[in-house]
Structures are given as structure tokens and as C-alpha cells.
Design a protein around this motif. Structure first.
Motif, PDB file in Angstrom:
ATOM      1  N   PRO A  17       0.744  -1.099  -0.068  1.00 35.73           N
ATOM      2  CA  PRO A  17       0.027   0.124   0.045  1.00 35.73           C
ATOM      3  C   PRO A  17       0.764   1.204  -0.089  1.00 35.73           C
ATOM      4  O   PRO A  17       2.085   1.322   0.574  1.00 35.73           O
ATOM      5  CB  PRO A  17      -0.729  -0.145   1.591  1.00 35.73           C
ATOM      6  N   SER A  61       0.181   5.844   0.193  1.00 35.21           N
ATOM      7  CA  SER A  61      -0.666   6.665   0.256  1.00 35.21           C
ATOM      8  C   SER A  61      -0.625   7.795  -1.007  1.00 35.21           C
ATOM      9  O   SER A  61       0.135   7.744  -1.583  1.00 35.21           O
ATOM     10  CB  SER A  61      -0.474   7.902   1.269  1.00 35.21           C
ATOM     11  N   TYR A 104     -10.168   4.351  -4.078  1.00 37.26           N
ATOM     12  CA  TYR A 104     -10.180   3.524  -2.949  1.00 37.26           C
ATOM     13  C   TYR A 104      -8.748   3.505  -2.593  1.00 37.26           C
ATOM     14  O   TYR A 104      -8.600   3.544  -1.304  1.00 37.26           O
ATOM     15  CB  TYR A 104     -10.530   2.240  -3.419  1.00 37.26           C
ATOM     16  N   THR A 105      -7.761   3.119  -3.182  1.00 38.76           N
ATOM     17  CA  THR A 105      -6.502   2.961  -2.505  1.00 38.76           C
ATOM     18  C   THR A 105      -5.446   2.890  -3.656  1.00 38.76           C
ATOM     19  O   THR A 105      -5.883   2.993  -4.770  1.00 38.76           O
ATOM     20  CB  THR A 105      -6.337   1.398  -1.757  1.00 38.76           C
ATOM     21  N   SER A 106      -4.046   2.776  -3.335  1.00 39.97           N
ATOM     22  CA  SER A 106      -3.091   2.568  -4.159  1.00 39.97           C
ATOM     23  C   SER A 106      -1.991   1.684  -3.805  1.00 39.97           C
ATOM     24  O   SER A 106      -1.945   1.456  -2.720  1.00 39.97           O
ATOM     25  CB  SER A 106      -2.296   4.030  -4.294  1.00 39.97           C
ATOM     26  N   ARG A 107      -1.205   1.037  -4.847  1.00 34.52           N
ATOM     27  CA  ARG A 107      -0.397   0.000  -4.530  1.00 34.52           C
ATOM     28  C   ARG A 107       0.865   0.402  -5.305  1.00 34.52           C
ATOM     29  O   ARG A 107       0.833   0.695  -6.607  1.00 34.52           O
ATOM     30  CB  ARG A 107      -1.050  -1.470  -4.891  1.00 34.52           C
TER      31      ARG A 107
END
Length: 347
Positions: free
Chosen positions: A284, A286, A339-342
Motif C-alpha cells: 500500500p 498513500s 479507494y487505494t494505491s499500490r
């Protein structure tokens, strides 16, 4: 909800209102104007992408379950063969022991005293004594062998039963996934048809505007070296490639997840095919710490439906929706449901 149509609507001289996330119906009311037509296409495209990713994930799960079944069956065959061999060893040693027990119970005297009393000479006694020692050693080996064979056969039988249970469980799980696969396929087909119907309602000029919009200009001079940089350049090399639902052909047709899969494949890194699996790869990161090559996911924890690649300077490259092409847009152009980042690689 994605907002890549803003730039297109601006070019057409209209303003796109905020679109509800409610799924578009295959029987949506005909649009009354250009704005409604684009809105319906956007809504239907998002629904198509979401349902399609769920169906693709289900297909992947089904293939994984089939692989589990094949492995379980192979393990079962191996363990059953081991059980068969162990029982054959048991039978062999049991036969030796049974013959020895039968001989002793039928009056055979296998003692050293017997050798002494029946021997005709000291030499004869030694010969008989040596033979009795060999027989005793053989009988001892037979008893030890039988004991070991019994233990081995018991363990092999338990292992074979466990393998059988695993095989049955794997088969049941595969069937459970397969039972729901057709319903998901039907839903995906319906969503695809709805998106195509919405696209067909657009005017010729709207379709042209969508297909020709490659987004913002971009600069590759700051792309870092290493695998992430290779992936970024590969993804940018697909700018202008049409979005195709389920597409997997660079330069011909790609969807959001196949674009990033292709890009990282050029860097020698294998990614899963669908967003619901891709979101679990890497680490993950930010949004504030994004680096070129990082992947941004849109949707919710239970329904990750879109992925884009960060290329630096607040921009992403992605395959947006029906009728559009791979393009470069601001991060906000990926959708309002970030939603999110990877981070796939740390280079």
C-alpha cells in the motif's frame, strides 16, 4: 464514479451533471439531449466495468479451484499407490511370519539343544547351530519387518483418506463457484449490452470526440529507470488504443486491468488479470506519496472496478470507458470513488 467525460463535454459545448452511482438499466429511458446520452453511457460503462470485473474474478477463482482439484487428485493417486505398496509389504512379511509360526506350532524344534542332541558330530552340530541362528535372524527380521509394514500401511491409509477428503472438498468448492458463474456471466452480458446501447444513442460527433480524446500531453523525460519506469513507458505507448470491454490486445483493444497487466509484463513482472486481484499485489502507498508506476484503484473494498497508473506530475494513464481510448488525465479523472494505491516495485 469516473469523470473522464468532462473534457469531451466541454469540447461539445455542454456541461455534464453529477451522475448517480445507481446501475444503469438495459431498459433506460431514451436520452432527451446530448448531455443525457453521455451521462447514460458513463453510467452504463461503469456498471459494465464493475460487473465485468466481478465475472472475470469469478472465472479466475473457478480456474484456481479446478487447479486445486487436479492437484488433489494427483496427490490422491500418489497416496493410494503408496498405500497399495505398503499393504503389499505387509502381506509379504505377514506370510514369512505365518510360515514361521506354523512351523513352530507343528512341532519343529528350533532350539540349540535340538541341534546338539540330533547332531552326528561336532561339525554337524556347528552347521546346525549356524543354520538355526540364521533362521532366528530371519524370523526376527520378519517380525520387525511386519511391525514396520503394519505401521507404514496404517499411515499410508490415513494419508490416502486425507487426500480423498481434500479431493472431495476441492471438487465441491469448484462446483460451488461454477454454479454461480453462469449468473455472473449473464449479468456481465446484460451490462455490456446496456453500455453498447447507450453508446449507440450518441451522435456521430459525440462518438468522434470520445474516440479522438487522448487526454493531456505528457512528458516521459522524468520517468525513473527500472521496472516501474519501463511499465510507465509501456502504458503511455498505448495512448490512443481503444477501450474494449474484456480486451487484451495492445494497440487493438484494452480495458483498464489489461492495460496495467500489459505494461508491467514489459518490465518482466506478472500481474493478475483483474482489478480485484491486482489490488492485492505489491504494498500500500498513500496518495500523497505516489511515484510513477504506482497503481490507483477505484471503487470499494468489496467492488474494486477500475485501475489506473500514476505517471507523475499529478497525472495517470488509464483505459477509461466504452467509446474512449487509453488516455492521460489528472488523478481526479480516474473517478471520484478513489479507494487505494499500490506500489508494485520499489525501484
Amino acid at each position: 464514479m469516473k469523470i473522464p467525460y468532462k473534457h469531451v463535454l466541454g469540447a461539445l459545448g455542454v456541461t455534464l451533471a453529477v451522475i448517480s452511482l445507481a446501475p444503469a438499466s438495459a431498459l433506460a429511458d431514451p436520452p432527451t439531449n446530448a448531455n443525457d446520452a453521455l451521462a447514460q453511457l458513463h453510467d452504463a460503462s461503469q456498471k459494465e466495468e464493475s460487473v465485468g470485473e466481478q465475472y472475470n474474478a469469478a472465472q479466475s477463482a473457478y480456474q484456481a479451484r479446478l487447479a486445486d482439484v487436479q492437484k488433489a487428485n494427483a496427490d490422491l493417486a500418489t497416496d493410494q499407490q503408496a498405500e497399495k505398496q505398503a499393504k503389499a509389504d505387509e502381506d509379504r512379511y505377514r506370510g514369512d511370519v505365518d510360515r514361521w509360526v506354523s512351523a513352530t506350532t507343528e512341532g519343529a524344534d528350533l532350539s540349540s539343544m535340538s541341534a546338539l542332541l540330533t547332531g552326528q558330530s561336532p561339525s554337524d552340530f556347528l552347521d546346525r547351530a549356524w543354520m538355526l541362528q540364521e533362521v532366528s535372524q530371519f524370523n526376527g527380521d520378519a517380525m520387525a519387518g511386519l511391525d514396520k509394514a503394519l505401521s507404514k500401511a496404517s499411515d499410508a491409509s490415513k494419508k490416502a483418506q486425507q487426500a480423498q477428503d481434500k479431493s472431495n472438498t476441492a471438487a465441491a468448492q469448484a462446483k460451488q463457484v461454477a454454479d454461480g458463474l453462469q449468473a455472473q456471466k449473464d449479468a456481465a452480458t446484460q451490462a455490456e449490452q446496456a453500455a453498447q446501447a447507450a453508446y449507440n444513442r450518441l451522435t456521430g460527433s459525440q462518438k468522434t470526440a470520445l474516440a479522438s480524446d487522448k487526454g493531456q500531453p505528457f512528458d516521459t523525460s522524468n520517468v525513473p529507470p527500472g521496472a516501474a519506469g519501463i511499465a510507465v513507458k509501456a502504458a503511455l505507448g498505448q495512448v490512443g488504443t481503444p477501450y474494449v470491454y474484456g480486451g487484451n490486445q495492445p494497440g487493438v483493444g484494452l480495458d483498464c486491468s489489461s492495460l496495467v497487466q500489459y505494461a508491467y509484463r514489459q518490465a518482466g513482472i506478472s500481474l493478475p488479470r483483474v482489478t480485484t486481484d491486482q489490488v492485492n499485489v505489491g504494498t500500500p502507498v498513500s496518495e500523497a506519496d505516489l511515484k510513477p508506476g504506482d497503481l490507483l484503484f477505484f471503487g470499494t473494498a468489496s467492488n474494486v472496478h477500475h485501475v489506473a497508473m500514476f505517471i507523475g506530475n499529478g497525472q495517470i494513464v488509464h483505459a477509461p470507458d466504452v467509446g474512449q481510448v487509453v488516455k492521460v488525465v489528472p488523478i481526479s479523472g480516474g473517478g471520484s470513488d478513489y479507494y487505494t494505491s499500490r506500489r508494485i516495485v520499489n525501484s
